[in-house]
Design a protein around this motif. Structure first.
Motif, short mmCIF file in Angstrom:
data_model
loop_
_atom_site.label_atom_id
_atom_site.label_comp_id
_atom_site.label_asym_id
_atom_site.label_seq_id
_atom_site.Cartn_x
_atom_site.Cartn_y
_atom_site.Cartn_z
N VAL A 59 0.97 -1.57 0.00
CA VAL A 59 -0.42 0.11 0.32
C VAL A 59 1.10 0.98 0.28
CG1 VAL A 59 -1.67 1.11 1.39
CG2 VAL A 59 -1.99 -1.22 1.03
N SER A 60 2.28 1.24 0.45
CA SER A 60 2.95 2.20 0.95
C SER A 60 3.50 2.85 -0.73
CB SER A 60 4.28 2.54 1.97
OG SER A 60 3.25 1.82 3.02
N LEU A 61 4.09 1.94 -1.01
CA LEU A 61 4.35 2.05 -2.73
C LEU A 61 3.32 2.22 -3.10
CD1 LEU A 61 7.03 1.31 -3.71
CD2 LEU A 61 6.34 -1.03 -4.84
N VAL A 62 1.93 2.12 -3.83
CA VAL A 62 1.15 2.47 -4.47
C VAL A 62 0.77 4.17 -3.64
CG1 VAL A 62 -1.67 2.38 -4.25
CG2 VAL A 62 -0.46 -0.04 -4.37
N VAL A 63 0.57 4.37 -2.76
CA VAL A 63 0.27 5.99 -1.75
C VAL A 63 1.05 7.03 -2.51
CG1 VAL A 63 -1.84 5.06 -1.24
CG2 VAL A 63 -0.42 5.24 0.14
N ALA A 64 2.66 6.52 -2.43
CA ALA A 64 3.53 7.55 -1.47
C ALA A 64 4.73 7.28 -3.04
CB ALA A 64 4.32 7.31 -0.62
N GLY A 65 4.81 5.55 -3.71
CA GLY A 65 5.80 5.57 -4.72
C GLY A 65 4.85 6.48 -5.95
N PRO A 66 6.08 6.31 -6.81
CA PRO A 66 5.53 7.30 -8.44
C PRO A 66 5.12 5.95 -9.38
CG PRO A 66 8.17 7.08 -8.27
CD PRO A 66 7.52 6.26 -6.61
N LEU A 67 4.34 6.94 -9.92
CA LEU A 67 2.94 6.56 -10.89
C LEU A 67 3.32 4.89 -11.27
CD1 LEU A 67 0.33 6.24 -11.94
CD2 LEU A 67 1.04 8.15 -13.09
N LEU A 68 4.54 4.56 -11.70
CA LEU A 68 4.73 3.59 -12.48
C LEU A 68 4.76 1.97 -11.77
CD1 LEU A 68 5.01 1.80 -14.76
CD2 LEU A 68 8.05 1.97 -14.94
N PRO A 69 6.18 2.68 -10.30
CA PRO A 69 5.48 1.10 -9.55
C PRO A 69 4.31 1.27 -8.74
CG PRO A 69 6.45 2.86 -8.77
CD PRO A 69 6.48 3.18 -10.36
N ALA A 70 3.47 2.09 -8.51
CA ALA A 70 2.15 2.08 -8.22
C ALA A 70 1.05 1.26 -9.21
CB ALA A 70 1.48 3.65 -8.51
N THR A 71 1.30 1.26 -10.41
CA THR A 71 0.08 0.94 -11.43
C THR A 71 0.86 -0.22 -11.15
OG1 THR A 71 0.18 3.04 -12.70
CG2 THR A 71 -0.54 1.10 -13.56
N LEU A 72 1.87 -1.27 -11.46
CA LEU A 72 2.83 -2.41 -11.14
C LEU A 72 1.48 -2.80 -9.95
CD1 LEU A 72 5.76 -2.07 -12.95
CD2 LEU A 72 3.77 -2.73 -14.25
N VAL A 73 2.53 -2.39 -9.10
CA VAL A 73 1.45 -3.26 -7.57
C VAL A 73 -0.17 -3.95 -8.10
CG1 VAL A 73 0.70 -2.91 -5.35
CG2 VAL A 73 3.05 -2.23 -6.39
N LEU A 74 -0.23 -1.89 -8.77
CA LEU A 74 -2.09 -2.59 -8.48
C LEU A 74 -2.67 -3.21 -9.59
CD1 LEU A 74 -3.00 1.02 -8.39
CD2 LEU A 74 -3.26 -0.38 -7.04
N ALA A 75 -2.25 -3.71 -11.09
CA ALA A 75 -1.99 -4.67 -11.60
C ALA A 75 -1.33 -6.15 -11.41
CB ALA A 75 -1.05 -4.58 -12.99
N TYR A 76 -0.69 -6.43 -10.57
CA TYR A 76 0.32 -7.05 -9.87
C TYR A 76 -1.26 -8.02 -9.36
CZ TYR A 76 2.27 -10.72 -7.08
OH TYR A 76 2.10 -12.22 -6.48
N VAL A 77 -2.45 -6.97 -8.51
CA VAL A 77 -3.39 -7.43 -7.45
C VAL A 77 -4.28 -7.79 -8.19
CG1 VAL A 77 -4.79 -6.60 -5.88
CG2 VAL A 77 -2.97 -5.84 -5.52
N SER A 78 -4.59 -7.20 -9.53
CA SER A 78 -5.31 -7.76 -10.41
C SER A 78 -5.21 -8.86 -10.77
CB SER A 78 -5.70 -6.86 -11.67
OG SER A 78 -6.88 -5.32 -11.46
N PHE A 79 -3.06 -8.95 -11.02
CA PHE A 79 -2.95 -10.49 -11.58
C PHE A 79 -3.52 -11.63 -10.41
CE2 PHE A 79 -0.64 -13.47 -11.86
CZ PHE A 79 -0.85 -14.53 -12.73
N VAL A 80 -3.50 -11.23 -9.53
CA VAL A 80 -3.13 -12.72 -8.34
C VAL A 80 -5.15 -12.61 -8.38
CG1 VAL A 80 -3.37 -13.12 -6.46
CG2 VAL A 80 -1.62 -12.04 -7.51
#
Lengths: 277, 178
Positions: A59-80
């Motif tokens: 969550v920290s990466l998603v809310v505090a990180g730059p857009l690209l890693p945030a998008t990748l984390v959310l995409a990974y959540v969708s994939f899982v």
């Protein structure tokens, strides 16, 4: 706070500091407790706290990180989530190509969200995938039960990919006089929805008597729902420093999130019950 | 000793092994299939430390049993799929007798039953698309083959693998078993 060209609002940092502070306290207390008790229960507490560490780091990466890693984390959540649904959904051997196409939709949808191609983002799954996947299934040439797969695979995409990917769009919305950005909005969303769950559960456990849908979700009661909605609405009011909302708007958003959380929970309960999980 | 439904089976077992075991573990694979090209041979030996055995050996070739016996005597662990080939997901074929001969020759070496659940859906035989799905590798306790004739040992090995077929506590793999 500025790191290079990346800017993290203080409001987000303080909120995350509170979250990690609580985690550090929990980890310490549970580790000492497990050291003394050495029971299955104490072990479970330790393991669960550990998984909360991973969730909070994500969550920290998603809310505090730059857009690209945030998008990748959310995409990974969708994939899982998609993988989980496909694993339990009883699909046919001839559905393999359709399932594969559904997985391809994950990077495409998140690419559209990342680049803020708003219109394509909106219709890619509801239009293209709802036609493309059934067509691929038809080309496999197996008719029995094809209607089930035709509707189930794209609908699963809506549930696990289309919905979750909307979070990325929050990074692109702009409000006058609001500098905190999408990360703060997502943090607000995650905190309010998670605590909504906790509130509804706790109120239900403490005062729950009248069941709403006993066949679908025996733990959900009117007392839990109403108590949960009131607490969540108040929480949204107090957390509004993360958002551009005025006090009245924050109450409305809190109410909608609480109700939406209940509806989503009921839907997932029904799906789980039907699939026998 | 594991059931076999997919090319992912060896990947999964290898990935589940701790580092120090990984180095001394070799997967047994069919030479006719995986030994076709030099590249395939190299990949198999690099990732799986594969021992390639021939399904239909020539007269001059050493027998598969001798090859594998030498590996065991050399202190290596072997990943063996006693079904002999990839089958349908969820259906276990009768085991071939080679494993029982190996175990009879090496009564001091235990075998670890392994059940691979779901990999036959990720990449079944004759399929090309890989579909990500939740899969499980269930390891049993290491056991010594009971002494007896080859048929008895074979039945014992198969029953030990079959025991792991039904879901048990390891399905909730969030917690270590006490």
């Amino acid at each position: 706070m500025k790191i290079g060209t990346h800017y993290i609002p203080l409001e987000v940092l303080y909120t995350l500091a509170v979250v990690f502070g609580v985690l550090i306290i929990c980890s310490t207390v549970f580790a000492i407790y497990h050291h003394k008790a050495k029971s299955t229960f104490s072990k479970e507490l330790v393991v669960r706290t550990k998984s909360w560490w991973y969730i909070s780091l994500g969550v920290s990466l998603v809310v505090a990180g730059p857009l690209l890693p945030a998008t990748l984390v959310l995409a990974y959540v969708s994939f899982v989530a998609l993988r989980e649904m496909f694993s339990i959904g009883y699909f046919r051997e001839s559905d393999r190509a359709g399932l594969f196409l559904a997985y391809i939709a994950v990077p495409v949808q998140y690419y559209l969200a990342y680049h803020n191609h708003y219109e394509q983002f909106l219709y890619f799954i509801p239009a293209f995938m709802f036609v493309g996947i059934p067509f691929i299934l038809v080309t496999a040439g197996q008719i029995p039960k094809i209607v089930r797969s035709m509707s189930l695979i794209p609908s699963t995409l809506i549930l696990t990919v289309y919905m979750i990917s909307h979070m990325v769009l929050l990074y692109h919305v702009e409000f006058p006089d609001y500098e905190l950005g999408g990360g703060s909005l997502i943090l607000f969303l995650i905190i309010v929805t998670s605590f909504n769950d906790v509130f509804q559960f706790t109120w239900g456990k403490l005062f729950g008597k009248h069941k709403i849908m006993p066949l679908i979700s025996p733990n959900k009661t009117w007392e839990g729902l109403i108590g949960g909605i009131i607490c969540t609405t108040l929480l949204a009011y107090f957390m509004r420093f993360l958002t551009p909302l005025n006090p009245m708007e924050s109450l409305i958003v809190g109410f909608v999130l609480a109700l939406g959380g209940y509806i989503g929970g009921a839907l997932m309960s029904a799906i789980k019950r039907d699939l026998g999980i | 000793m594991a059931n076999h439904n997919s090319h992912f089976d060896s990947v999964a077992i290898m990935a589940a092994l701790p580092n120090h075991k990984f180095k001394s573990t070799r997967a047994v694979a069919a030479d006719e299939y995986f030994g076709k090209s030099a590249l395939s041979r190299w990949l198999m030996s690099f990732f799986f430390h594969a021992v390639l055995i021939k399904r239909n050996p020539d007269e001059n070739d050493p027998s598969a049993i001798d090859l594998l016996d030498a590996e065991l005597k050399n202190g290596k662990s072997l990943i063996i799929y006693p079904e002999g080939t990839r089958g349908t997901d969820g259906v276990m074929k009768d085991f071939k007798s080679g494993v029982a001969v190996l175990l009879k020759k090496n009564p001091q070496i235990p075998f670890v039953p392994v059940y691979l659940d779901g990999f036959g859906k990720v990449l079944p035989k004759n399929a090309y698309l890989i579909i990500p799905l939740v899969c499980k590798v269930r390891f049993g306790e290491p056991v010594y083959a009971k002494q007896g004739d080859v048929g008895e040992i074979l039945d014992y090995v198969q029953s030990e693998v079959q025991k792991l077929q039904s879901p048990d506590a390891r399905n909730n793999n969030h917690f270590e078993l006490e």
